[in-house]
Design a protein around this motif. Structure first.
Motif, PDB file in Angstrom:
ATOM      1  N   MET A 169     152.797  -5.781   9.280  1.00  0.00           N
ATOM      2  CA  MET A 169     153.608  -4.441   8.296  1.00  0.00           C
ATOM      3  C   MET A 169     152.683  -2.516   8.470  1.00  0.00           C
ATOM      4  N   TRP A 170     153.826  -2.139   8.537  1.00  0.00           N
ATOM      5  CA  TRP A 170     153.706  -0.637   8.263  1.00  0.00           C
ATOM      6  C   TRP A 170     153.295   0.024   7.420  1.00  0.00           C
ATOM      7  N   MET A 171     152.319   0.844   7.139  1.00  0.00           N
ATOM      8  CA  MET A 171     153.057   1.802   5.538  1.00  0.00           C
ATOM      9  C   MET A 171     152.326   2.844   5.308  1.00  0.00           C
ATOM     10  N   GLY A 172     153.156   4.049   4.368  1.00  0.00           N
ATOM     11  CA  GLY A 172     152.616   5.163   4.377  1.00  0.00           C
ATOM     12  C   GLY A 172     153.057   5.949   3.201  1.00  0.00           C
ATOM     13  N   ASN A 180     160.553  13.844 -11.991  1.00  0.00           N
ATOM     14  CA  ASN A 180     159.446  14.869 -10.977  1.00  0.00           C
ATOM     15  C   ASN A 180     158.672  13.858 -10.103  1.00  0.00           C
ATOM     16  N   ILE A 181     159.958  13.832  -8.980  1.00  0.00           N
ATOM     17  CA  ILE A 181     158.952  13.066  -7.603  1.00  0.00           C
ATOM     18  C   ILE A 181     157.339  13.583  -7.349  1.00  0.00           C
ATOM     19  N   ILE A 182     156.640  12.492  -7.656  1.00  0.00           N
ATOM     20  CA  ILE A 182     155.241  12.760  -7.666  1.00  0.00           C
ATOM     21  C   ILE A 182     154.496  11.603  -6.082  1.00  0.00           C
ATOM     22  N   ALA A 183     155.000  11.248  -6.024  1.00  0.00           N
ATOM     23  CA  ALA A 183     154.639  10.543  -4.708  1.00  0.00           C
ATOM     24  C   ALA A 183     155.776   9.868  -4.403  1.00  0.00           C
ATOM     25  N   TYR A 184     156.000   9.280  -2.552  1.00  0.00           N
ATOM     26  CA  TYR A 184     156.144   8.957  -1.268  1.00  0.00           C
ATOM     27  C   TYR A 184     156.120   7.449  -1.292  1.00  0.00           C
ATOM     28  N   VAL A 185     155.921   6.596  -0.901  1.00  0.00           N
ATOM     29  CA  VAL A 185     155.728   5.328  -0.133  1.00  0.00           C
ATOM     30  C   VAL A 185     156.409   4.482   0.451  1.00  0.00           C
ATOM     31  N   SER A 186     156.110   3.992   2.072  1.00  0.00           N
ATOM     32  CA  SER A 186     157.157   3.811   2.551  1.00  0.00           C
ATOM     33  C   SER A 186     156.493   2.426   3.504  1.00  0.00           C
ATOM     34  N   CYS A 187     157.546   1.237   3.609  1.00  0.00           N
ATOM     35  CA  CYS A 187     157.164   0.328   4.755  1.00  0.00           C
ATOM     36  C   CYS A 187     157.869   0.087   5.558  1.00  0.00           C
ATOM     37  N   GLN A 188     157.765  -1.034   6.604  1.00  0.00           N
ATOM     38  CA  GLN A 188     158.518  -1.102   7.567  1.00  0.00           C
ATOM     39  C   GLN A 188     157.140  -2.522   8.206  1.00  0.00           C
ATOM     40  N   TYR A 220     152.243 -12.035   4.075  1.00  0.00           N
ATOM     41  CA  TYR A 220     150.792 -12.768   4.167  1.00  0.00           C
ATOM     42  C   TYR A 220     150.352 -12.909   5.789  1.00  0.00           C
ATOM     43  N   ARG A 221     151.536 -12.794   6.429  1.00  0.00           N
ATOM     44  CA  ARG A 221     151.410 -13.397   7.995  1.00  0.00           C
ATOM     45  C   ARG A 221     150.334 -12.927   8.652  1.00  0.00           C
ATOM     46  N   LYS A 222     150.463 -11.382   8.668  1.00  0.00           N
ATOM     47  CA  LYS A 222     149.544 -10.634   9.623  1.00  0.00           C
ATOM     48  C   LYS A 222     148.801  -9.773   8.755  1.00  0.00           C
ATOM     49  N   ASP A 223     148.629  -8.731  10.419  1.00  0.00           N
ATOM     50  CA  ASP A 223     148.091  -7.088   9.630  1.00  0.00           C
ATOM     51  C   ASP A 223     148.934  -5.940   9.100  1.00  0.00           C
ATOM     52  N   ILE A 224     148.476  -4.906   8.047  1.00  0.00           N
ATOM     53  CA  ILE A 224     149.371  -4.286   8.074  1.00  0.00           C
ATOM     54  C   ILE A 224     148.352  -3.107   8.608  1.00  0.00           C
ATOM     55  N   PHE A 225     149.135  -2.152   8.548  1.00  0.00           N
ATOM     56  CA  PHE A 225     148.674  -1.122   9.268  1.00  0.00           C
ATOM     57  C   PHE A 225     149.357   0.665   8.381  1.00  0.00           C
ATOM     58  N   LEU A 226     148.625   1.957   8.962  1.00  0.00           N
ATOM     59  CA  LEU A 226     149.110   2.693   8.700  1.00  0.00           C
ATOM     60  C   LEU A 226     148.590   3.610   9.717  1.00  0.00           C
ATOM     61  N   LYS A 227     149.720   5.204   9.608  1.00  0.00           N
ATOM     62  CA  LYS A 227     148.829   6.090  10.873  1.00  0.00           C
ATOM     63  C   LYS A 227     149.023   7.323   9.788  1.00  0.00           C
ATOM     64  N   VAL A 228     147.939   8.297  10.489  1.00  0.00           N
ATOM     65  CA  VAL A 228     147.427   9.617   9.782  1.00  0.00           C
ATOM     66  C   VAL A 228     147.279  10.183  10.730  1.00  0.00           C
ATOM     67  N   HIS A 229     147.600  11.668  10.289  1.00  0.00           N
ATOM     68  CA  HIS A 229     147.037  12.938  11.071  1.00  0.00           C
ATOM     69  C   HIS A 229     145.968  12.971  11.309  1.00  0.00           C
ATOM     70  N   SER A 230     145.000  13.454  12.771  1.00  0.00           N
ATOM     71  CA  SER A 230     143.936  12.775  12.809  1.00  0.00           C
ATOM     72  C   SER A 230     142.808  14.148  11.814  1.00  0.00           C
ATOM     73  N   TRP A 231     144.498  15.500  11.263  1.00  0.00           N
ATOM     74  CA  TRP A 231     142.653  16.642  11.028  1.00  0.00           C
ATOM     75  C   TRP A 231     142.580  15.484   9.273  1.00  0.00           C
ATOM     76  N   ASN A 232     143.660  15.389   8.769  1.00  0.00           N
ATOM     77  CA  ASN A 232     143.021  14.787   7.026  1.00  0.00           C
ATOM     78  C   ASN A 232     142.090  13.877   6.944  1.00  0.00           C
TER      79      ASN A 232
END
Length: 107
Positions: free
Chosen positions: A25-28, A11-19, A59-71
């Motif tokens: 690096m953008w992660m979700g 069973n899939i319990i979670a997803y991870v994405s990266c770009q 290792y070079r730069k920053d790590i970001f994410l975006k999230v719904h503001s209501w979460n």
């Protein structure tokens, strides 16, 4: 975008994405709803960050994410992990404006 699934007992319990965009690096993450609020989100996100940094040799730069503001529950988890508010934006989805918060990892 690369996406990964966390599977338990077939069973899939979670997803991870990266770009990686211009060395940032953008992660979700997405945890199965019935697992939210059980104290595993923080460990799950920390493990994902560490694994993706290693896999992507990022290792070079920053790590970001975006999230719904209501979460707010997710935002609190991210803050405990060292993410801070960085920006916000509104995107039209299905004809409706959706507000997102952008967070940046500082630790």
């Amino acid at each position: 975008i690369e996406q990964f699934a966390l599977v338990e007992n077939r069973n899939i319990i979670a997803y991870v994405s990266c770009q990686v965009i211009q060395n940032d690096m953008w992660m979700g993450w997405s945890l199965r709803p019935d697992l939210c609020g059980k104290g595993i989100g923080q460990r799950f996100v920390r493990k994902c960050i560490n694994e993706l940094i290693e896999v992507k040799r990022h290792y070079r730069k920053d790590i970001f994410l975006k999230v719904h503001s209501w979460n707010t529950r997710a935002i609190k988890v991210y803050e405990k992990l060292g993410f801070i508010y960085y920006d916000e934006f509104i995107r039209i989805e299905n004809g409706k404006p959706i507000k997102y918060v952008v967070m940046k990892l500082i630790s």
